[in-house]
Write an enzyme that holds these catalytic residues in place. Structure first.
Site, PDB file in Angstrom:
ATOM      1  N   GLU A  43       6.645   0.263  10.309  1.00  0.00           N
ATOM      2  CA  GLU A  43       5.366   0.462   9.625  1.00  0.00           C
ATOM      3  C   GLU A  43       5.179   1.913   9.203  1.00  0.00           C
ATOM      4  O   GLU A  43       4.730   2.196   8.092  1.00  0.00           O
ATOM      5  CB  GLU A  43       4.208  -0.001  10.512  1.00  0.00           C
ATOM      6  CG  GLU A  43       4.176  -1.489  10.783  1.00  0.00           C
ATOM      7  CD  GLU A  43       3.932  -2.346   9.544  1.00  0.00           C
ATOM      8  OE1 GLU A  43       3.369  -1.846   8.552  1.00  0.00           O
ATOM      9  OE2 GLU A  43       4.308  -3.525   9.577  1.00  0.00           O
ATOM     10  N   ASN A  47       5.118   3.039   5.308  1.00  0.00           N
ATOM     11  CA  ASN A  47       3.968   3.741   4.739  1.00  0.00           C
ATOM     12  C   ASN A  47       4.416   4.938   3.916  1.00  0.00           C
ATOM     13  O   ASN A  47       3.877   5.201   2.834  1.00  0.00           O
ATOM     14  CB  ASN A  47       3.005   4.199   5.840  1.00  0.00           C
ATOM     15  CG  ASN A  47       2.013   3.141   6.234  1.00  0.00           C
ATOM     16  OD1 ASN A  47       1.963   2.051   5.678  1.00  0.00           O
ATOM     17  ND2 ASN A  47       1.220   3.444   7.248  1.00  0.00           N
ATOM     18  N   ARG A 101      -0.445  -5.724  -0.355  1.00  0.00           N
ATOM     19  CA  ARG A 101      -0.312  -5.023   0.923  1.00  0.00           C
ATOM     20  C   ARG A 101      -1.468  -5.445   1.815  1.00  0.00           C
ATOM     21  O   ARG A 101      -2.599  -5.610   1.357  1.00  0.00           O
ATOM     22  CB  ARG A 101      -0.341  -3.505   0.723  1.00  0.00           C
ATOM     23  CG  ARG A 101       0.810  -2.987  -0.091  1.00  0.00           C
ATOM     24  CD  ARG A 101       2.054  -2.943   0.752  1.00  0.00           C
ATOM     25  NE  ARG A 101       3.237  -2.750  -0.078  1.00  0.00           N
ATOM     26  CZ  ARG A 101       4.460  -2.798   0.385  1.00  0.00           C
ATOM     27  NH1 ARG A 101       4.681  -3.047   1.650  1.00  0.00           N
ATOM     28  NH2 ARG A 101       5.480  -2.624  -0.413  1.00  0.00           N
TER      29      ARG A 101
END
Length: 142
Positions: A43, A47, A101
């Site tokens: 994650e 990002n 997203r």
């Protein structure tokens, strides 16, 4: 400590996960601990790839270290930064809704790690520091 520098290409997210998993092996982690930490790393790196460098490739730095059984992972980019970190960390908040997203990246990091700290400066980049104690639960299970 392990220090990695890599381009913000989606293929490199897998490399970050594998390096983290290899580093964690010294703690003899459970499958759940391994999966949790690898998800948090995924994650954090994703990002950077998706949000920090929306129209170009850039550099991502990842450091993995430990003190006793506390694993520390730092992921840093030098991209566009986050205007409002507190808002960005709210569940379901996303700046990329058109790309479907979910806005759950920071929420997953918080759920799977003991601590997470996010600092960012618009135009200069973002740094995520995560930590989690691995193992050491023998007293709980006898």
């Amino acid at each position: 400590m392990v220090h990695l520098e890599f381009n913000s290409e989606s293929e490199n997210e897998g490399i970050a996960r594998v390096v983290t998993a290899a580093y964690m092996m010294r703690f003899d982690p459970t499958m759940e601990e391994m999966a949790d930490v690898k998800t948090a790393v995924s994650e954090a790196v994703t990002n950077c790839i998706v949000h920090a460098y929306p129209d170009r490739d850039g550099k991502i730095i990842m450091d993995v270290s430990h003190e006793d059984r506390c694993l520390k992972i730092e992921v840093e980019d030098f991209g566009i930064g986050i205007l409002d970190v507190r808002k960005a960390m709210e569940p379901m908040y996303t700046t990329k809704a058109e790309e479907e997203r979910t806005g759950m990246g920071f929420s997953f990091m918080e759920a799977f790690m003991d601590e997470i700290e996010v600092t960012s400066e618009p135009g200069k980049g973002t740094r995520v520091v995560m930590s989690r104690t691995i193992g050491g639960n023998e007293a709980l299970y006898g």
